[in-house]
Design a protein around this motif. Structure first.
Motif, short mmCIF file in Angstrom:
data_model
loop_
_atom_site.label_atom_id
_atom_site.label_comp_id
_atom_site.label_asym_id
_atom_site.label_seq_id
_atom_site.Cartn_x
_atom_site.Cartn_y
_atom_site.Cartn_z
N LYS A 1 1.50 5.89 -3.95
CA LYS A 1 1.34 4.44 -4.09
C LYS A 1 -0.12 4.05 -3.87
N HIS B 1 6.78 -2.37 1.67
CA HIS B 1 5.52 -2.82 2.27
C HIS B 1 5.70 -4.19 2.92
N GLY C 1 -0.66 3.03 1.34
CA GLY C 1 -0.71 3.72 0.07
C GLY C 1 -1.99 4.52 0.01
N GLN D 1 2.09 6.83 2.05
CA GLN D 1 2.68 7.01 0.73
C GLN D 1 1.62 7.63 -0.18
#
Length: 189
Positions: free
Chosen positions: A58, A67, A79, A55
């Motif tokens: 994130k 998550h 992330g 991601q």
């Protein structure tokens, strides 16, 4: 609403080509881009396939619903960023995080270790100029033939759309946020 008669014959001919890894893009201004990508990851994982999710916007410490679910299932989700640009205190740092994250994602795509690699919200670092589009395109083209790559985010570059096998554009018809309703846990995160 118009009532229609359900089809009683197959409405298409069965494809005769060989199976191979696909490039799948979920783009557009409507909701559901990441949600659809996560659904594909769940489907692949359910078939015992190795999946990795990156991601790009994130933070590494994010604990959104996806998550928690993927960690419970043993699906790696990372992330790579520091939040959306309007939350960043240092855009050059954000750009460097995207470049560092891309290096990891690129290595996983090219390794052939994963059946599917999801690049969630990757279009943002691309359109901000933080990632080199030519490198992303070259990586997608050089990936092992068994690797599926799913890319999400608004304003997907046309070069990626042109290379992709499947492109879905999510179109906003109506959104609760526009009516002043804040994001809902379990729906928006």
């Amino acid at each position: 609403m118009e009532i229609v008669v359900p089809p009683t014959e197959t409405p298409y001919e069965k494809p005769t080509g060989e199976r191979r890894g696909l490039i799948i893009v979920n783009t557009g201004n409507g909701k559901g881009k990441s949600t659809a990508a996560f659904g594909l990851a769940m489907r692949a994982h359910g078939r015992g396939k190795a999946v990795k999710i990156y991601q790009f916007m994130k933070v590494p410490s994010a604990r959104f619903g996806e998550h928690r679910a993927f960690e419970t299932l043993g699906v790696p989700i990372e992330g790579l960023g520091d939040g959306f640009s309007w939350k960043s205190k240092d855009l050059e740092h954000s750009a460097q995080l995207a470049r560092d994250g891309w290096a990891r994602a690129r290595a996983d795509i090219l390794s052939g270790e994963f059946f599917m690699v999801t690049l969630d919200e990757v279009t943002y670092p691309l359109i901000y100029g933080w990632l080199d589009l030519a490198d992303v395109l070259a990586t997608l083209q050089a990936r092992p033939s068994s690797v599926h790559v799913v890319l999400t985010g608004r304003d997907c570059p046309p070069e990626i759309v042109g290379l992709a096998d499947t492109v879905t554009e999510m179109r906003a018809v109506k959104h609760a946020f526009d009516a002043g309703i804040p994001a809902q846990r379990g729906i928006e995160d």
